[in-house]
Design a protein around this motif. Structure first.
Motif, short mmCIF file in Angstrom:
data_model
loop_
_atom_site.label_atom_id
_atom_site.label_comp_id
_atom_site.label_asym_id
_atom_site.label_seq_id
_atom_site.Cartn_x
_atom_site.Cartn_y
_atom_site.Cartn_z
N ALA A 110 -19.44 -27.31 -19.22
CA ALA A 110 -20.11 -27.62 -19.61
C ALA A 110 -21.33 -28.22 -18.75
O ALA A 110 -22.94 -28.26 -19.20
CB ALA A 110 -20.93 -28.79 -20.75
N GLY A 111 -21.11 -29.27 -17.53
CA GLY A 111 -22.34 -29.59 -16.87
C GLY A 111 -22.26 -28.57 -15.40
O GLY A 111 -23.79 -29.02 -14.89
N THR A 112 -22.01 -27.43 -15.12
CA THR A 112 -21.57 -26.90 -14.25
C THR A 112 -21.84 -25.25 -14.57
O THR A 112 -20.91 -25.23 -14.80
CB THR A 112 -20.65 -27.36 -13.09
N LEU A 170 -15.89 -13.76 -15.96
CA LEU A 170 -14.15 -13.76 -15.82
C LEU A 170 -13.66 -14.77 -16.75
O LEU A 170 -12.40 -15.23 -17.17
CB LEU A 170 -13.93 -15.23 -14.62
N LEU A 171 -14.76 -14.61 -18.27
CA LEU A 171 -13.90 -15.05 -19.35
C LEU A 171 -13.00 -14.11 -20.39
O LEU A 171 -13.86 -12.55 -20.25
CB LEU A 171 -15.19 -15.18 -20.23
N ASN A 172 -11.61 -14.45 -20.57
CA ASN A 172 -11.03 -13.59 -21.23
C ASN A 172 -11.47 -13.56 -22.48
O ASN A 172 -11.51 -14.59 -23.11
CB ASN A 172 -9.93 -13.37 -20.63
N TYR A 197 -14.48 -24.44 -23.14
CA TYR A 197 -13.19 -23.54 -23.45
C TYR A 197 -12.77 -23.00 -22.22
O TYR A 197 -11.69 -22.35 -22.04
CB TYR A 197 -12.89 -23.54 -24.51
N GLY A 198 -13.79 -22.29 -21.69
CA GLY A 198 -13.50 -21.03 -20.62
C GLY A 198 -13.26 -19.79 -20.85
O GLY A 198 -12.32 -19.26 -20.75
N ILE A 199 -13.17 -19.31 -22.92
CA ILE A 199 -12.66 -18.45 -23.33
C ILE A 199 -13.97 -17.73 -23.99
O ILE A 199 -15.11 -17.95 -23.45
CB ILE A 199 -11.84 -18.15 -23.82
N LEU A 200 -13.57 -16.45 -24.35
CA LEU A 200 -14.55 -15.14 -24.92
C LEU A 200 -13.79 -15.08 -26.42
O LEU A 200 -12.77 -14.81 -26.39
CB LEU A 200 -14.59 -14.27 -24.83
N ASP A 201 -14.80 -15.66 -27.88
CA ASP A 201 -14.22 -15.61 -28.88
C ASP A 201 -14.96 -14.43 -29.56
O ASP A 201 -16.18 -14.40 -29.22
CB ASP A 201 -14.93 -16.43 -29.09
N TYR A 202 -14.53 -14.18 -31.28
CA TYR A 202 -15.69 -12.44 -31.56
C TYR A 202 -15.08 -12.98 -32.84
O TYR A 202 -13.91 -13.42 -33.20
CB TYR A 202 -15.08 -11.84 -30.33
#
Ligand SMILES: [Zn+2]
Length: 298
Positions: free
Chosen positions: A259-261, A226-228, A208-213
């Motif tokens: 997920a693959g690169t 680069l993940l916001n 998903y290209g993000i940061l969760d908390y």
């Protein structure tokens, strides 16, 4: 000391020494096989680096009998000014998120830096080996359970099945299991959390290209590489819900963009550095000085 007692002690010492030798030979072989299989399956995993590190199998195995391996790295001895932070780093809860496993192995190369050695690590790069080694790799374990919906959150009994049926329309990729912690892989990680008592859990996923908390405090990192930060909310049985909400252990969930690169080398390094900077800024506490609060104020 009588002769018989002396013989018994010597015998006992010999048996213990033999058991230890056998143990480490078995462990070495198991580690070699695990690292080799991983190196074949994931081209960015360096099997030799993997074998050189003291990964150890837990007492539980995956549903298909694969070892569940983790690496514990204690802080470097020395006069640390601060109490080491206990960090549990986990990858591969979802077996088809290949980069979430590979990046943990890439980060192992940074473990010897002084910034990392100040802390205490428990690293489980592959929580769902059966999912990874399935052909094709799959999100769930081999019982078809989404491990990241199987943790024993207080709302599991009331909500997990209902959420799966109504909100996901019985998506087979998100089946939470018949009961909380029904799966050996979930039990293994939960027991590791209980035993290791981390100050923070870092769980790696994709794509998903993000940061969760999840967690009431401290304030979350705003970005890693680069993940916001983009909080996704919690689900019944998720690790974020279990750790961050129920156990009051902050959980950083890194969702890599693909997920693959793999992310580029500089990006991998930047994420690692940003993570350690946040840990240093938010979780490091000075050692107890022994002075009274009044004395400290003066
Ligand atoms: Zn995932």
């Amino acid at each position: 000391m009588g002769l018989r007692r002396l013989i018994a002690i010597v015998l006992c010492l010999c048996v213990t020494a033999t058991a230890e030798t056998l143990d480490s030979a078995v462990e070495k072989k198991q580690r070699a096989e695990w690292c080799e299989a991983l190196g074949k399956r994931l081209k960015s995993v360096d099997a030799r680096l993997c074998q050189s590190l003291p990964f150890r199998a837990g007492t539980l195995r995956s549903v298909q009998g694969r070892p569940l391996m983790a690496l514990e790295v204690a802080p470097a001895a020395g006069k640390n000014a601060a109490r080491p932070v206990r960090i549990l780093l986990a990858g591969g809860l979802h077996g088809d998120e290949l980069t979430s496993i590979s990046i943990v192995f890439c980060w192992l190369a940074f473990l010897e830096t002084p910034a990392a050695r100040a802390h205490h690590w428990y690293i489980a790069p592959l929580v769902n080996p059966d999912g990874l080694f399935a052909r094709p790799s799959r999100r769930t374990n081999s019982n078809g359970v989404d491990l990241n919906r199987n943790f024993p959150t207080p709302d599991w009994a009331d909500k997990a099945q209902d959420y799966w049926q109504r909100r996901t329309q019985k998506d087979p990729r998100r089946f939470p299991g018949k009961t909380a912690m029904s799966e050996p892989e979930t039990r293994w990680l939960t027991e590791a959390i209980e035993a290791f008592k981390p100050d923070v859990i870092v769980s790696v996923h994709a794509p998903y290209g993000i940061l969760d908390y999840d967690g009431a405090s401290p304030p979350p990192p705003r970005r890693l590489g680069l993940l916001n930060l983009k909080p996704l909310g919690v689900y019944p049985g998720s690790l974020g819900n279990y750790g961050g909400v129920f156990k009051d252990i902050p959980v950083i969930t890194i969702e890599l963009a693909n997920a693959g690169t793999m992310p580029r080398k500089e990006e991998q390094h930047q994420m690692w550095n940003d993570m350690l900077d946040w840990i240093d800024a938010r979780l490091v506490q000075p050692r107890h000085t022994g002075k009274s609060p009044g004395a400290q104020r003066n």
